[in-house]
Design an enzyme around this catalytic site. Sequence first.
Site, PDB file in Angstrom:
ATOM      1  N   LYS A  80       0.847  -1.182   0.000  1.00  0.00           N
ATOM      2  CA  LYS A  80       0.000   0.000   0.000  1.00  0.00           C
ATOM      3  C   LYS A  80       0.889   1.241   0.000  1.00  0.00           C
ATOM      4  O   LYS A  80       1.911   1.288   0.696  1.00  0.00           O
ATOM      5  CB  LYS A  80      -0.877  -0.047   1.247  1.00  0.00           C
ATOM      6  CG  LYS A  80      -1.913   1.036   1.417  1.00  0.00           C
ATOM      7  CD  LYS A  80      -2.714   0.735   2.688  1.00  0.00           C
ATOM      8  CE  LYS A  80      -3.839   1.708   2.930  1.00  0.00           C
ATOM      9  NZ  LYS A  80      -4.625   1.305   4.132  1.00  0.00           N
ATOM     10  N   SER A 155      -9.077   0.909   3.164  1.00  0.00           N
ATOM     11  CA  SER A 155      -8.340   1.797   2.297  1.00  0.00           C
ATOM     12  C   SER A 155      -7.235   1.092   1.528  1.00  0.00           C
ATOM     13  O   SER A 155      -6.606   1.667   0.630  1.00  0.00           O
ATOM     14  CB  SER A 155      -7.740   2.944   3.118  1.00  0.00           C
ATOM     15  OG  SER A 155      -6.923   2.448   4.173  1.00  0.00           O
ATOM     16  N   SER A 179      -9.486  -1.795   7.316  1.00  0.00           N
ATOM     17  CA  SER A 179      -8.932  -1.583   5.972  1.00  0.00           C
ATOM     18  C   SER A 179      -7.999  -2.667   5.472  1.00  0.00           C
ATOM     19  O   SER A 179      -7.514  -2.586   4.342  1.00  0.00           O
ATOM     20  CB  SER A 179      -8.225  -0.228   5.909  1.00  0.00           C
ATOM     21  OG  SER A 179      -9.169   0.816   5.988  1.00  0.00           O
TER      22      SER A 179
END
Length: 470
Positions: A80, A155, A179
């Site tokens: 990420k 996310s 997330s």
Amino acid sequence: MSDLDGRTIAELAALIGSKQVSPVEVAEASLRKVEETEPKLHSFITLTADQAMAAAKQAEVEIAAGRYKGPLHGIPFVSKDLFWTKGVQTTSGSQADLGFLPDEDSTVVARLQDAGAYSLGKTNMSEWAFSITGYNSYFGWSNNPWGLDRMPAGSSSGTGTAVSGGVAPMGLGTDTGGSIRAPAANCGLTGLKPTYGLVSRYGVTPLSWSLDHAGPLCHSAEDVALTMNVLAGHDPRDPYSAKREPVDHTRGLNDGVKGLRIGVPTDYVWDVMDPEVEASVREAIAELGRLGAIIVDVSLPALEWASRMGGTLTSTEAAAYHGARIRRDGHLYDQRTRMRIESGMFISAETYHQTQRVRAMAGQKLAETFRNVDLLATPTMPMPALPQSVGVGVTQVGGKSLPSSALMTRLTQIFNVNGHPALSAPCGFSSDGLPLALQLVGRPFEDALVLRAAHAYQGATDWHARRPVF
């Protein structure tokens, strides 16, 4: 071999360790898969193909020379785009950080690389990690491989779509309210939010210092355990890193669930629930019972406090981190993200303090529950992946209407508030082919037990072994 994409870490490690396949072949297969899928999935913000090939060649040389480091040696991963990577752009999903080149790696990236793994690139995400839907107004949506018009959830959206889409067998995500687990649920993966403090967050752009967790998304509980053996451990550079003796998360992985007491909450959880999700999760719990677990009903009223606690804590702590930056560069933020952060500037010290008191009370309630059970089992989310067109709007589930973001964190956020290890694992599919997921939760620092239960379930079912066709 031409069918390396979609393999698990365990499968690839066996092939690499026995020298049936080289790390270079794995890297080439992964990069071909990126080229094939990226126009559809939009998983990446920054691709590091040249660095990946160089690292794979180095791994090949090391292994040929007899310096095999273990099951992650020669394995590709994605991260990420809020995990700092030395000399590689790290945007945290915001145009405000375009061109930011960290001068060091985050601890977890460094640990993976020290174990012989290598990065394929940085994945898309909600801006500053402040949205569970996965929407990003600047970089756009990542698309769910199980339904390209469906939310992958965020996310850690791009990590979820890249691993699910067969690009890499493992990806790094963060989890402040769900997330890691939400993308795992929507994308048919196994994702672990480890115990708070077990995995370092040094070099990870924060959203909420007291709620953020870093962890892996993989295809199986076994792969998560292999990865956790590298990620977990004290880091003096993270002031909230726990000082714990190292644990082998694969030890006892095959011990099954016989005799374990698994609690199923009777209140709150099932109040807002898609019927297909409920049926699938209840069947998964029944399967754990058939494997020898003792299923017991529990009352867990603390769950209904989670949304308000999580919202107050996240907004306040995000405002503390971003305040000065927003005053200077607020025009570079997505204005919805900006408003969510700025709302925290209006939360009083008294409200924040009272929220922390309620947080402690909720922790006591959970601790009392765990005196009588070893694990908790719930759905990860109350519905399958929502259409992207829903965005941050209102969604009807089980005859009740709630904001989509509130629905998506309804069953996950409480375990951020109190730091328990929580894992999402596939447990079925909806009638229109979307993954459904079971959440297993353990006592703090009993991550290995959570993985053991998930592995037992995955040994009896094949939901985690299915791959999307898109």
